[in-house]
Design a protein around this motif. Structure first.
Motif, PDB file in Angstrom:
ATOM      1  N   UNK A  43      -3.047   1.595   7.904  1.00 40.42           N
ATOM      2  CA  UNK A  43      -3.812   1.228   9.097  1.00 40.42           C
ATOM      3  C   UNK A  43      -4.991   2.185   9.204  1.00 40.42           C
ATOM      4  N   UNK A  44      -6.200   1.628   9.242  1.00 38.21           N
ATOM      5  CA  UNK A  44      -7.389   2.472   9.314  1.00 38.21           C
ATOM      6  C   UNK A  44      -7.840   2.720  10.749  1.00 38.21           C
ATOM      7  N   UNK A  45      -7.017   2.321  11.710  1.00 40.19           N
ATOM      8  CA  UNK A  45      -7.223   2.606  13.130  1.00 40.19           C
ATOM      9  C   UNK A  45      -8.486   1.975  13.715  1.00 40.19           C
ATOM     10  N   UNK A  46      -8.972   0.914  13.054  1.00 39.76           N
ATOM     11  CA  UNK A  46     -10.117   0.152  13.558  1.00 39.76           C
ATOM     12  C   UNK A  46      -9.755  -1.329  13.680  1.00 39.76           C
ATOM     13  N   UNK A  65       0.868  -0.014  -7.999  1.00 40.30           N
ATOM     14  CA  UNK A  65       0.736  -0.489  -6.627  1.00 40.30           C
ATOM     15  C   UNK A  65      -0.338  -1.556  -6.581  1.00 40.30           C
ATOM     16  N   UNK A  66      -0.056  -2.654  -5.901  1.00 36.82           N
ATOM     17  CA  UNK A  66      -1.026  -3.726  -5.745  1.00 36.82           C
ATOM     18  C   UNK A  66      -1.137  -4.076  -4.265  1.00 36.82           C
ATOM     19  N   UNK A  67      -2.276  -4.649  -3.899  1.00 39.61           N
ATOM     20  CA  UNK A  67      -2.499  -5.060  -2.518  1.00 39.61           C
ATOM     21  C   UNK A  67      -1.805  -6.394  -2.276  1.00 39.61           C
ATOM     22  N   UNK A  68      -0.889  -6.402  -1.337  1.00 35.09           N
ATOM     23  CA  UNK A  68      -0.187  -7.631  -0.946  1.00 35.09           C
ATOM     24  C   UNK A  68      -1.062  -8.441   0.007  1.00 35.09           C
ATOM     25  N   UNK A  69      -1.683  -7.745   0.962  1.00 33.51           N
ATOM     26  CA  UNK A  69      -2.522  -8.409   1.964  1.00 33.51           C
ATOM     27  C   UNK A  69      -3.459  -7.387   2.578  1.00 33.51           C
ATOM     28  N   UNK A  70      -4.594  -7.870   3.072  1.00 29.32           N
ATOM     29  CA  UNK A  70      -5.504  -7.005   3.823  1.00 29.32           C
ATOM     30  C   UNK A  70      -6.251  -7.844   4.839  1.00 29.32           C
ATOM     31  N   UNK A  71      -6.632  -7.188   5.932  1.00 29.85           N
ATOM     32  CA  UNK A  71      -7.344  -7.899   6.982  1.00 29.85           C
ATOM     33  C   UNK A  71      -7.033  -7.303   8.340  1.00 29.85           C
ATOM     34  N   UNK A  72      -6.957  -8.182   9.345  1.00 32.46           N
ATOM     35  CA  UNK A  72      -6.657  -7.742  10.707  1.00 32.46           C
ATOM     36  C   UNK A  72      -5.242  -7.173  10.751  1.00 32.46           C
ATOM     37  N   UNK A  73      -5.073  -6.076  11.482  1.00 28.22           N
ATOM     38  CA  UNK A  73      -3.770  -5.414  11.508  1.00 28.22           C
ATOM     39  C   UNK A  73      -2.663  -6.340  12.000  1.00 28.22           C
ATOM     40  N   UNK A  74      -2.930  -7.154  12.992  1.00 23.75           N
ATOM     41  CA  UNK A  74      -1.887  -8.054  13.498  1.00 23.75           C
ATOM     42  C   UNK A  74      -1.452  -9.051  12.422  1.00 23.75           C
ATOM     43  N   UNK A  75      -2.387  -9.496  11.572  1.00 18.40           N
ATOM     44  CA  UNK A  75      -2.043 -10.405  10.475  1.00 18.40           C
ATOM     45  C   UNK A  75      -1.192  -9.698   9.425  1.00 18.40           C
ATOM     46  N   UNK A  76      -1.511  -8.438   9.155  1.00 18.54           N
ATOM     47  CA  UNK A  76      -0.727  -7.655   8.198  1.00 18.54           C
ATOM     48  C   UNK A  76       0.676  -7.432   8.747  1.00 18.54           C
ATOM     49  N   UNK A  77       0.779  -7.169  10.039  1.00 19.41           N
ATOM     50  CA  UNK A  77       2.101  -7.003  10.660  1.00 19.41           C
ATOM     51  C   UNK A  77       2.933  -8.283  10.512  1.00 19.41           C
ATOM     52  N   UNK A  78       2.310  -9.437  10.651  1.00 20.82           N
ATOM     53  CA  UNK A  78       3.025 -10.706  10.467  1.00 20.82           C
ATOM     54  C   UNK A  78       3.481 -10.874   9.015  1.00 20.82           C
ATOM     55  N   UNK A  97      -4.811   6.360   8.617  1.00 22.35           N
ATOM     56  CA  UNK A  97      -5.906   7.219   8.174  1.00 22.35           C
ATOM     57  C   UNK A  97      -7.226   6.466   8.282  1.00 22.35           C
ATOM     58  N   UNK A  98      -8.128   6.992   9.098  1.00 22.70           N
ATOM     59  CA  UNK A  98      -9.435   6.351   9.293  1.00 22.70           C
ATOM     60  C   UNK A  98     -10.232   6.254   7.989  1.00 22.70           C
ATOM     61  N   UNK A  99     -10.037   7.213   7.098  1.00 24.54           N
ATOM     62  CA  UNK A  99     -10.775   7.218   5.827  1.00 24.54           C
ATOM     63  C   UNK A  99     -10.132   6.297   4.786  1.00 24.54           C
ATOM     64  N   UNK A 100      -8.991   5.724   5.089  1.00 28.58           N
ATOM     65  CA  UNK A 100      -8.350   4.808   4.164  1.00 28.58           C
ATOM     66  C   UNK A 100      -7.562   5.471   3.050  1.00 28.58           C
ATOM     67  N   UNK A 101      -7.194   6.750   3.247  1.00 31.76           N
ATOM     68  CA  UNK A 101      -6.422   7.442   2.210  1.00 31.76           C
ATOM     69  C   UNK A 101      -4.948   7.045   2.302  1.00 31.76           C
TER      70      UNK A 101
END
Length: 110
Positions: A43-46, A65-78, A97-101
Motif C-alpha cells: 500500500x503506497x498510502x495514496x 515474485x510476480x504482480x497479481x494485481x495493482x490499482x485502487x487499494x479497495x480493488x486489491x483488498x477484494x 510505504x509511500x516510496x513503493x519499497x
C-alpha cells in the motif's frame, strides 16, 4: 531436492528485513506455518496498492515474485479476499510505504 524454508520462518525473516529499513509491515492473515502460500500487499498510502505472489519461473525453475494485481487499494483488498476464500492457509502481509519499497527483489527473498 532443495530443502524449503517454512512459511513462518520466511515471513519472520521478511518482516525483520523490512523493520531494518524502517518499512512498516503487518500480518493481516495468518496462514499455515509450514506450507502456506504468501501474498504481499504493498500500500503506497495514496489509495493505490499492488499484490504480489510467489511462483516459479518455468524456464529456470527459480522462485520469483510476480504482480497479481495493482490499482485502487479497495480493488486489491477484494482480490486478496477472493484469494483467501480459495486458500484459507494463505498468509497476507501488508507493507506500507509511500516510496513503493517492498524489498521482494532483494537477494535472499525469492
Amino acid at each position: 531436492m532443495t530443502p524449503r524454508l517454512t512459511s513462518r520462518f520466511w515471513i519472520d525473516a521478511y518482516l525483520t528485513r523490512l523493520r531494518l529499513h524502517d518499512i512498516p509491515a503487518f500480518v493481516t492473515a495468518h496462514g499455515d506455518d509450514n506450507a502456506g502460500a504468501v501474498l504481499v500487499k504493498l500500500a503506497t498510502l495514496d489509495g493505490k496498492a499492488k499484490a504480489f505472489t510467489r511462483g516459479f519461473d518455468l524456464q529456470t525453475g527459480d522462485r520469483q515474485w510476480t504482480t497479481l494485481a495493482e490499482g485502487e487499494e479497495r480493488d486489491i483488498d477484494q482480490t486478496i479476499s477472493k484469494q483467501r476464500s480459495f486458500d484459507p492457509d494463505l498468509w497476507v502481509i501488508e507493507v506500507e510505504d509511500r516510496a513503493g519499497r517492498h524489498l521482494l527483489d532483494a537477494p535472499g527473498l525469492a
